[in-house]
Design an enzyme around this catalytic site. Structure first.
Site, mmCIF file in Angstrom:
data_model
loop_
_atom_site.group_PDB
_atom_site.id
_atom_site.type_symbol
_atom_site.label_atom_id
_atom_site.label_comp_id
_atom_site.label_asym_id
_atom_site.label_seq_id
_atom_site.Cartn_x
_atom_site.Cartn_y
_atom_site.Cartn_z
ATOM 1 C CB SER A 148 17.430 56.096 38.384
ATOM 2 O OG SER A 148 18.352 55.787 37.350
ATOM 3 C CE1 TYR A 161 19.288 61.137 38.492
ATOM 4 C CE2 TYR A 161 19.939 58.928 37.821
ATOM 5 C CZ TYR A 161 18.987 59.932 37.887
ATOM 6 O OH TYR A 161 17.738 59.711 37.352
#
Length: 258
Positions: A148, A161
């Site tokens: 990401s 995350y």
């Protein structure tokens, strides 16, 4: 040397895609099937996986659905073993399974923190470790980790995350160095703001998010899962045989902006 038209093909290759029954994972599985690969879709939701496999077969590909929870050691090993049993080999592993708990750090429970890290980071390690013997036995292979842009940026609502995806980049580099002698290339893709079920939740919860993303992205739009496919094909194919330990942003230029 292969003709340029064929170095991106995956004919004769077998790929296991975790979280391959929706979003980016399913788009990558479609791309692999179109490029000639046989694909095992590993995910927890059996109904979604069966639907994904039906779609892949409708494209003319060979595909199977495997029950897989990447948080389970035995399940990771079983998914690799079943892929090899059904298709005879394993050449490509795509670690795509991931979750996100959108909360301020002080509001995260330890269970939530551990669940995100165990799925997104340790899960990728579990599958990679399980796949290594088969990849090595076949003379080499590819591992593609779906990270990401939050491995580059922090985010106030994504501590777990972002930590998991930052760790995934360092895991990618470490595995690349360790397994290069086995002719296994390990790379990561860093998607930007992609229109998926996961980001739909963020758009619903954060007023103005969609407009701010478009304003900052030089490409002037959100990405789609299909925008990730080209990078995945490159990193899964012989076109990337001398590329390893790389984290490739696919974000429409978002991360190029200061």
């Amino acid at each position: 040397m292969e003709p340029h038209s064929s170095i991106f093909r995956l004919d004769g290759k077998v790929a296991l895609v975790t979280g391959g029954n929706r979003g980016i994972g399913l788009a990558v599985a479609r791309g692999f099937v179109r490029a000639g690969a046989r694909v095992a879709v590993g995910a927890r939701d059996a109904a979604r996986s069966n639907a994904a496999v039906a779609e892949l077969r409708a494209l003319g590909g060979e595909a199977i659905a495997l029950p897989l929870d990447v948080r389970d050691d035995a399940g990771a090993a079983a998914a690799v073993e079943e892929t090899v049993a059904r298709f005879g080999a394993l050449h490509v592993l795509v670690n795509n399974a991931g979750i996100h708990v959108r909360k301020a750090p002080q509001e995260l429970s330890m269970d939530e923190w551990e669940s995100v890290l165990d799925t997104n980071l340790t899960g990728a390690f579990r599958l990679s470790r399980a796949a290594h013997p088969s990849l090595k036995k076949g003379g080499g292979g590819k591992i593609v980790n779906v990270g990401s842009m939050f491995s580059i940026f922090g985010a106030s609502y994504a501590a777990a995350y972002a930590a998991s995806k930052g760790g995934l980049v360092q895991l990618t580099k470490s595995l690349a160095a360790a397994w290069a002698p086995d002719r296994i290339q390990v790379n990561a893709i860093l998607p930007g703001w992609i229109d998926t079920e996961l980001t739909a939740q963020a758009r619903a919860q954060v007023p103005g998010l969609e407009e701010r993303v478009v304003a900052r992205t030089p490409a002037g739009r959100w990405g789609t899962p299909e925008d990730i496919v080209g990078a995945a094909l490159f990193l899964a194919s012989s076109a990337s045989d001398f590329v390893t330990g790389v984290a490739l942003p696919v974000d429409g230029g978002y991360s190029s902006q200061g």
